[in-house]
Design a protein around this motif. Structure first.
Motif, PDB file in Angstrom:
ATOM      1  N   ASP A 121      31.696  17.517  37.741  1.00 33.12           N
ATOM      2  CA  ASP A 121      32.267  18.713  38.663  1.00 33.12           C
ATOM      3  C   ASP A 121      33.211  19.480  37.505  1.00 33.12           C
ATOM      4  N   CYS A 122      32.765  20.642  37.395  1.00 37.26           N
ATOM      5  CA  CYS A 122      33.418  21.569  36.486  1.00 37.26           C
ATOM      6  C   CYS A 122      34.202  22.545  37.102  1.00 37.26           C
ATOM      7  N   HIS A 123      34.228  22.759  38.818  1.00 37.40           N
ATOM      8  CA  HIS A 123      34.736  23.601  39.503  1.00 37.40           C
ATOM      9  C   HIS A 123      36.102  23.523  40.077  1.00 37.40           C
ATOM     10  N   ASP A 124      36.679  22.074  39.696  1.00 36.12           N
ATOM     11  CA  ASP A 124      37.983  21.737  40.304  1.00 36.12           C
ATOM     12  C   ASP A 124      39.172  22.487  39.588  1.00 36.12           C
ATOM     13  N   SER A 125      39.320  23.821  39.806  1.00 32.93           N
ATOM     14  CA  SER A 125      40.262  24.486  38.989  1.00 32.93           C
ATOM     15  C   SER A 125      41.633  24.199  39.350  1.00 32.93           C
ATOM     16  N   GLU A 126      41.248  24.151  40.785  1.00 37.67           N
ATOM     17  CA  GLU A 126      42.891  23.900  41.832  1.00 37.67           C
ATOM     18  C   GLU A 126      43.549  22.820  41.554  1.00 37.67           C
ATOM     19  N   GLN A 127      42.830  21.726  41.094  1.00 34.22           N
ATOM     20  CA  GLN A 127      43.658  20.440  40.596  1.00 34.22           C
ATOM     21  C   GLN A 127      43.644  20.323  38.968  1.00 34.22           C
ATOM     22  N   SER A 128      42.839  21.112  38.433  1.00 33.17           N
ATOM     23  CA  SER A 128      42.775  20.973  36.809  1.00 33.17           C
ATOM     24  C   SER A 128      42.298  19.810  36.466  1.00 33.17           C
ATOM     25  N   VAL A 129      41.146  19.376  37.053  1.00 33.92           N
ATOM     26  CA  VAL A 129      40.493  18.242  36.923  1.00 33.92           C
ATOM     27  C   VAL A 129      38.967  18.589  36.471  1.00 33.92           C
ATOM     28  N   LEU A 130      38.555  18.053  35.362  1.00 33.96           N
ATOM     29  CA  LEU A 130      37.242  18.069  34.921  1.00 33.96           C
ATOM     30  C   LEU A 130      36.622  16.555  34.807  1.00 33.96           C
ATOM     31  N   SER A 131      35.002  16.713  34.867  1.00 33.41           N
ATOM     32  CA  SER A 131      34.314  15.332  34.994  1.00 33.41           C
ATOM     33  C   SER A 131      33.118  15.454  34.410  1.00 33.41           C
ATOM     34  N   TYR A 148      44.569  28.574  36.492  1.00 33.82           N
ATOM     35  CA  TYR A 148      44.091  29.878  36.174  1.00 33.82           C
ATOM     36  C   TYR A 148      43.302  30.054  34.790  1.00 33.82           C
ATOM     37  N   ASN A 149      43.299  28.907  34.162  1.00 35.87           N
ATOM     38  CA  ASN A 149      42.692  29.175  32.666  1.00 35.87           C
ATOM     39  C   ASN A 149      41.445  28.179  32.646  1.00 35.87           C
ATOM     40  N   HIS A 150      40.943  27.573  33.798  1.00 33.88           N
ATOM     41  CA  HIS A 150      40.121  26.686  33.592  1.00 33.88           C
ATOM     42  C   HIS A 150      38.926  26.942  32.955  1.00 33.88           C
ATOM     43  N   ASN A 151      38.403  28.306  32.786  1.00 32.07           N
ATOM     44  CA  ASN A 151      37.245  28.538  32.122  1.00 32.07           C
ATOM     45  C   ASN A 151      37.309  28.276  30.441  1.00 32.07           C
ATOM     46  N   LEU A 152      38.625  28.195  30.109  1.00 33.23           N
ATOM     47  CA  LEU A 152      38.872  27.979  28.622  1.00 33.23           C
ATOM     48  C   LEU A 152      38.216  26.608  28.276  1.00 33.23           C
ATOM     49  N   LEU A 153      38.052  25.489  29.000  1.00 30.73           N
ATOM     50  CA  LEU A 153      37.632  24.480  29.059  1.00 30.73           C
ATOM     51  C   LEU A 153      36.212  24.392  29.141  1.00 30.73           C
ATOM     52  N   THR A 154      35.757  24.996  30.162  1.00 26.49           N
ATOM     53  CA  THR A 154      34.298  25.151  30.384  1.00 26.49           C
ATOM     54  C   THR A 154      33.461  25.806  29.742  1.00 26.49           C
ATOM     55  N   PHE A 155      33.959  26.941  29.235  1.00 32.86           N
ATOM     56  CA  PHE A 155      33.224  27.886  28.483  1.00 32.86           C
ATOM     57  C   PHE A 155      32.376  27.400  27.205  1.00 32.86           C
ATOM     58  N   VAL A 197      36.742  11.524  32.738  1.00 38.48           N
ATOM     59  CA  VAL A 197      37.453  12.268  33.677  1.00 38.48           C
ATOM     60  C   VAL A 197      38.850  12.669  33.070  1.00 38.48           C
ATOM     61  N   PHE A 198      39.190  13.978  33.569  1.00 42.06           N
ATOM     62  CA  PHE A 198      40.623  14.596  32.834  1.00 42.06           C
ATOM     63  C   PHE A 198      41.464  15.301  33.828  1.00 42.06           C
ATOM     64  N   ASN A 199      42.622  14.592  34.080  1.00 37.26           N
ATOM     65  CA  ASN A 199      43.484  15.345  34.891  1.00 37.26           C
ATOM     66  C   ASN A 199      44.720  16.188  34.356  1.00 37.26           C
ATOM     67  N   PHE A 200      44.564  17.275  34.048  1.00 36.59           N
ATOM     68  CA  PHE A 200      45.374  18.293  33.187  1.00 36.59           C
ATOM     69  C   PHE A 200      46.819  18.628  33.984  1.00 36.59           C
ATOM     70  N   THR A 201      47.075  17.962  35.029  1.00 39.66           N
ATOM     71  CA  THR A 201      48.297  18.106  35.459  1.00 39.66           C
ATOM     72  C   THR A 201      49.201  16.678  35.606  1.00 39.66           C
ATOM     73  N   PRO A 202      50.491  17.214  35.794  1.00 34.69           N
ATOM     74  CA  PRO A 202      51.158  15.586  35.913  1.00 34.69           C
ATOM     75  C   PRO A 202      51.479  14.896  37.353  1.00 34.69           C
ATOM     76  N   VAL A 203      50.314  15.424  38.031  1.00 32.87           N
ATOM     77  CA  VAL A 203      50.254  14.900  39.402  1.00 32.87           C
ATOM     78  C   VAL A 203      49.347  13.891  39.371  1.00 32.87           C
ATOM     79  N   PRO A 204      49.494  12.413  39.674  1.00 30.91           N
ATOM     80  CA  PRO A 204      48.249  11.744  40.211  1.00 30.91           C
ATOM     81  C   PRO A 204      47.762  12.043  41.262  1.00 30.91           C
TER      82      PRO A 204
END
Length: 467
Positions: free
Chosen positions: A371-381, A245-252, A395-402
């Motif tokens: 990809d800056c849009h994958d907020s659902e999985q909290s991944v940025l690349s 819900y706060n993905h834009n904090l990193l993309t802004f 590539v960054f995965n900001f959740t504890p889910v592989p």
């Protein structure tokens, strides 16, 4: 051991090799000009032309700088031309009347800080300060100055209520005399000391801080990116379940990343006064805190901009920093903390060794989102580019889910391989990743003609290079 400070010669013996081992290029010192109060951390200066006696003599300081230079380490000094304390043995009311400070408290006093503001409209005061900048660079062979509290200098209404400040001659809030002082400072310093840098701690959206004076800028070499720092910390402190819900904090930050020559700062100010240490800001249990911190440092190093990290953060100190004691060096003996130190060292070496990581830090052609849009999985690349070397995929995965079979569009290459995985067991992770080469497939993806399928580690970052 006896409750005293290490002196400059002891620091040369102990600190310089430690910094070299970690792969750093520079040490930035909090102010070392003489100051009466330890709790001011050196930011309330009483002796502008005196290295503090706390750590030895001026020649001892020269020895330290020389030892750092012999080891290939530059020395930057935090310098305080914005304000000074009210002590009667220092600059305040120097002749019994205001001399260095503006006589009107609406321009001459920082009530929040209990200090006085220099009168930049006086030639003598500007000369005193610019000569002081020259003194530190000339007498001690320093490599640059980080200028403190620039924002407070630029605005007459900085931290003031309506009616408690005086406008400039045009009726505006801009401090025209301070602007001219900063421009003159940078002309003199960068003109007299080729290769030196000046860095502004400027926390507002003032334009062209790091652009040449002749183009209307302030003339600094670089500017601290306080927006990146605040947004990134706000994001990483969130529980991973809410990060989408706060993905834009990193993309802004990419909307303004190249408007200035930015430094990405994680400074002393972020680990004091109840803000908690860097590792203690991280959510989750012990393992997740460490994984989040490794991921966060990888985010800092992948993002365009030069990097700064405060002491103790490189091994995940638990306590907030205090000037009353040393940092918790003993934590280096604990494997999880040693793992943080190892990844910081490897990030430094990756950053310096891969041209794509640093060569175009300040220009748009050095960066492209995958990809800056994958907020659902909290991944940025994204991709970092160099002029004449292989690009690096970050590539960054900001959740504890592989994330398995995660597809990335990539620049053309025969194959890709991991050059750094923040989840490596070497750093304290689970070793989830892609070991060996990653095969390139002729599958269009995200605007690229080729793509790869990768495994993203939990709370992990990958840096990939093509061959």
């Amino acid at each position: 051991e006896d409750g005293t400070f290490l002196n400059w010669r002891e620091l040369a013996e102990r600190l310089v090799p430690y910094v070299v081992e970690l792969g750093y290029t520079h040490i930035e010192l909090l102010p070392v000009s003489e100051h009466p109060l330890d709790a001011s951390w050196g930011y309330q200066v009483s002796g502008y032309y005196a290295p503090t006696a706390r750590f030895g003599t001026p020649d001892d300081f020269r020895f330290f700088v020389d030892a750092a230079h012999k080891a290939g380490i530059g020395i930057l000094l935090e310098w305080v031309p914005a304000h000074f304390p009210k002590d009667d043995f220092a600059l305040a009311r120097f002749t019994g009347e205001p001399v260095y400070e503006h006589a009107d408290p609406r321009r001459g006093e920082h009530r929040d800080w209990g200090t006085l503001i220099f009168d930049y409209g006086r030639n003598e005061v500007r000369n005193f300060l610019i000569a002081n900048a020259v003194y530190w660079l000339e007498e001690f062979h320093l490599d640059g100055l980080r200028v403190d509290a620039v924002a407070s200098m630029l605005y007459h209404d900085y931290s003031r209520e309506d009616g408690d400040w005086l406008p400039n001659v045009h009726g505006g809030r801009e401090n025209l005399e301070a602007i001219h002082f900063l421009q003159e400072l940078n002309r003199v310093v960068l003109g007299r000391f080729p290769g030196a840098v000046t860095i502004a701690e400027e926390s507002t959206s003032w334009p062209m801080v790091s652009r040449p004076v002749e183009l209307g800028g302030l003339g600094f070499s670089m500017k601290w990116n306080m927006g990146w720092m605040n947004d990134s910390l706000s994001y990483i402190e969130e529980d991973p379940v809410y990060r989408k819900y706060n993905h834009n904090l990193l993309t802004f930050s990419q909307l303004y990343a190249f408007t200035e020559n930015f430094v990405l700062p994680l400074s002393h100010d972020e680990v004091v006064h109840g803000k908690r240490s860097m590792v203690d800001k991280m959510p989750g249990d012990y393992w997740q805190k460490m994984a989040n911190l490794r991921l966060f440092y990888a985010w800092q190093y992948g993002h365009p901009g030069k990097k700064l990290l405060f002491m103790g953060c490189e091994f995940a100190q638990w306590h907030e920093w205090s000037e009353e004691g040393e940092i918790d060096w003993g934590l280096n003996e604990i494997e999880a903390h040693a793992g943080i130190r190892r990844i910081v060292g490897d990030l430094n070496r990756l950053y310096c060794g891969e041209p794509a990581m640093h060569q175009r830090d300040f220009t748009e052609d050095g960066f492209r989102w995958i990809d800056c849009h994958d907020s659902e999985q909290s991944v940025l690349s994204f991709i970092r580019y160099a002029h004449d070397a292989a690009p690096i995929i970050c590539v960054f995965n900001f959740t504890p889910v592989p994330r398995y079979d995660y597809r990335l569009g990539i620049p053309h290459a025969e194959s890709y391989h991991e050059v750094l995985n923040s989840d490596s067991t070497h750093y304290g992770g689970t070793n989830t990743g892609n070991g060996g080469d990653i095969q390139v497939q002729d599958i269009n993806w995200m605007g690229f003609e080729q793509s790869i399928s990768v495994t993203l580690p939990p709370l992990g970052a990958l840096f990939l290079r093509g061959t």
